[in-house]
Design a protein around this motif. Structure first.
Motif, short mmCIF file in Angstrom:
data_model
loop_
_atom_site.label_atom_id
_atom_site.label_comp_id
_atom_site.label_asym_id
_atom_site.label_seq_id
_atom_site.Cartn_x
_atom_site.Cartn_y
_atom_site.Cartn_z
N GLY A 13 0.83 -1.20 0.00
CA GLY A 13 0.00 0.00 0.00
C GLY A 13 0.86 1.24 0.00
N THR A 14 0.29 2.36 -0.45
CA THR A 14 1.07 3.59 -0.55
C THR A 14 0.31 4.78 0.04
OG1 THR A 14 0.13 4.13 -2.71
CG2 THR A 14 2.16 2.85 -2.70
N SER A 15 1.08 5.78 0.37
CA SER A 15 0.59 7.13 0.65
C SER A 15 1.40 8.01 -0.29
CB SER A 15 0.80 7.53 2.11
OG SER A 15 0.43 8.88 2.31
N LEU A 16 0.77 8.49 -1.32
CA LEU A 16 1.50 9.16 -2.40
C LEU A 16 2.06 10.52 -2.02
CD1 LEU A 16 -0.77 8.22 -5.42
CD2 LEU A 16 1.36 7.14 -4.68
N ARG A 17 1.28 11.32 -1.28
CA ARG A 17 1.71 12.69 -1.02
C ARG A 17 1.69 13.12 0.44
NH1 ARG A 17 -0.98 12.40 -5.65
NH2 ARG A 17 0.07 13.10 -7.53
N ARG A 18 0.89 12.47 1.27
CA ARG A 18 0.70 12.93 2.65
C ARG A 18 1.67 12.32 3.65
NH1 ARG A 18 -4.36 11.92 4.97
NH2 ARG A 18 -4.46 10.02 3.76
N GLN A 19 2.48 11.41 3.23
CA GLN A 19 3.42 10.70 4.12
C GLN A 19 2.67 10.12 5.32
OE1 GLN A 19 6.80 13.05 5.36
NE2 GLN A 19 8.08 11.24 5.61
N ASP A 20 1.54 9.46 5.03
CA ASP A 20 0.69 8.87 6.06
C ASP A 20 1.00 7.38 6.15
OD1 ASP A 20 -1.40 7.73 7.56
OD2 ASP A 20 -2.84 9.23 6.86
N TYR A 21 1.84 7.02 7.10
CA TYR A 21 2.29 5.64 7.24
C TYR A 21 1.14 4.70 7.62
CZ TYR A 21 7.00 7.34 6.70
OH TYR A 21 8.14 7.91 6.19
N THR A 22 0.20 5.20 8.42
CA THR A 22 -0.95 4.37 8.79
C THR A 22 -1.81 4.06 7.57
OG1 THR A 22 -0.98 5.22 11.05
CG2 THR A 22 -3.04 4.27 10.22
N GLU A 23 -2.09 5.07 6.76
CA GLU A 23 -2.92 4.83 5.57
C GLU A 23 -2.24 3.87 4.61
OE1 GLU A 23 -6.20 4.74 3.30
OE2 GLU A 23 -6.04 5.71 5.25
N ALA A 24 -0.94 4.02 4.42
CA ALA A 24 -0.21 3.09 3.56
C ALA A 24 -0.29 1.66 4.11
CB ALA A 24 1.25 3.54 3.41
N ALA A 25 -0.17 1.53 5.43
CA ALA A 25 -0.25 0.21 6.06
C ALA A 25 -1.64 -0.40 5.92
CB ALA A 25 0.15 0.31 7.54
N VAL A 26 -2.68 0.40 6.14
CA VAL A 26 -4.06 -0.09 5.97
C VAL A 26 -4.28 -0.54 4.53
CG1 VAL A 26 -6.49 0.64 5.93
CG2 VAL A 26 -5.05 1.17 7.92
N ARG A 27 -3.80 0.24 3.58
CA ARG A 27 -3.94 -0.14 2.17
C ARG A 27 -3.20 -1.43 1.85
NH1 ARG A 27 -3.31 6.00 -0.25
NH2 ARG A 27 -5.49 6.59 0.12
N ALA A 28 -2.04 -1.64 2.47
CA ALA A 28 -1.29 -2.88 2.26
C ALA A 28 -2.06 -4.09 2.79
CB ALA A 28 0.08 -2.79 2.92
N VAL A 29 -2.67 -3.93 3.97
CA VAL A 29 -3.48 -5.01 4.55
C VAL A 29 -4.68 -5.31 3.66
CG1 VAL A 29 -5.00 -5.60 6.48
CG2 VAL A 29 -2.72 -4.65 6.91
N LYS A 30 -5.37 -4.27 3.22
CA LYS A 30 -6.53 -4.47 2.33
C LYS A 30 -6.11 -5.11 1.02
CE LYS A 30 -9.52 -0.91 4.24
NZ LYS A 30 -10.26 0.35 3.99
N ASP A 31 -4.95 -4.72 0.49
CA ASP A 31 -4.45 -5.32 -0.74
C ASP A 31 -4.28 -6.83 -0.57
OD1 ASP A 31 -3.23 -5.20 -3.44
OD2 ASP A 31 -1.36 -5.66 -2.38
N ALA A 32 -3.73 -7.23 0.56
CA ALA A 32 -3.54 -8.66 0.83
C ALA A 32 -4.88 -9.38 0.99
CB ALA A 32 -2.68 -8.86 2.08
N LEU A 33 -5.79 -8.77 1.74
CA LEU A 33 -7.06 -9.42 2.04
C LEU A 33 -8.03 -9.45 0.85
CD1 LEU A 33 -7.80 -7.97 5.58
CD2 LEU A 33 -7.02 -10.29 5.00
N TRP A 34 -8.09 -8.39 0.09
CA TRP A 34 -9.10 -8.26 -0.94
C TRP A 34 -8.75 -9.03 -2.20
CZ3 TRP A 34 -9.86 -6.28 3.39
CH2 TRP A 34 -10.93 -5.47 3.72
N HIS A 35 -7.59 -9.69 -2.23
CA HIS A 35 -7.23 -10.49 -3.40
C HIS A 35 -7.58 -11.96 -3.24
CE1 HIS A 35 -4.43 -7.13 -4.67
NE2 HIS A 35 -5.21 -7.35 -5.70
N ASN A 36 -8.31 -12.29 -2.20
CA ASN A 36 -8.66 -13.70 -2.03
C ASN A 36 -10.05 -13.81 -1.40
OD1 ASN A 36 -8.63 -14.23 0.97
ND2 ASN A 36 -6.64 -13.28 0.72
N SER A 37 -10.56 -14.98 -1.50
CA SER A 37 -11.81 -15.30 -0.84
C SER A 37 -11.67 -16.73 -0.31
CB SER A 37 -12.99 -15.20 -1.81
OG SER A 37 -14.19 -15.56 -1.15
N ILE A 38 -10.88 -16.85 0.73
CA ILE A 38 -10.57 -18.17 1.27
C ILE A 38 -11.48 -18.42 2.48
CG2 ILE A 38 -8.79 -19.59 2.35
CD1 ILE A 38 -6.77 -17.82 0.76
N ASN A 39 -12.24 -19.46 2.42
CA ASN A 39 -13.14 -19.82 3.52
C ASN A 39 -12.41 -20.80 4.44
OD1 ASN A 39 -15.22 -18.26 2.38
ND2 ASN A 39 -15.71 -19.93 0.99
#
Length: 114
Positions: A13-39
């Motif tokens: 995940g990235t924060s392009l301009r705001r240098q928001d490390y939390t937002e980049a981290a949340v986006r990285a987690v969502k990137d990992a989670l939203w690419h699968n549907s494992i039951n």
């Protein structure tokens, strides 16, 4: 019972301009989670709340990540967040805040009988 890791997912995940490390981290987690549907839990006949979720985030400024915001991404399971130095800060040509890149590794385990 001992926990047994059943899968690991990765995201970025990235924060392009705001240098928001939390937002980049949340986006990285969502990137990992939203690419699968494992039951996963259902596969083992377990409730989703039994899943032990280990989240490791890598960013250049770990102390600037709000782990509570990352925990809020998970609707079920027992997530545990660890933030370490990693990721990448990419300097911008205009000299302003760098682009922040966060990496996430999410491992899911279940307590399994002997």
């Amino acid at each position: 019972m001992a926990p047994k890791r059943l899968l690991t997912e990765f995201g970025m995940g990235t924060s392009l301009r705001r240098q928001d490390y939390t937002e980049a981290a949340v986006r990285a987690v969502k990137d990992a989670l939203w690419h699968n549907s494992i039951n996963l839990a259902e596969l083992f006949g377990r409730p989703k709340g039994d899943m032990l979720i280990d989240v490791e985030i890598g960013v250049q400024a770990p102390d600037r990540v709000d782990s509570t915001a990352i925990l809020a991404v998970f609707p079920y399971g027992q997530p545990k967040v660890t933030v370490v130095k990693g990721g990448l800060d990419v300097p911008r040509a205009d000299g302003r805040n760098p682009t922040v890149i966060a990496n996430a590794a999410i491992s899911v385990s279940l307590e399994m009988g002997a």
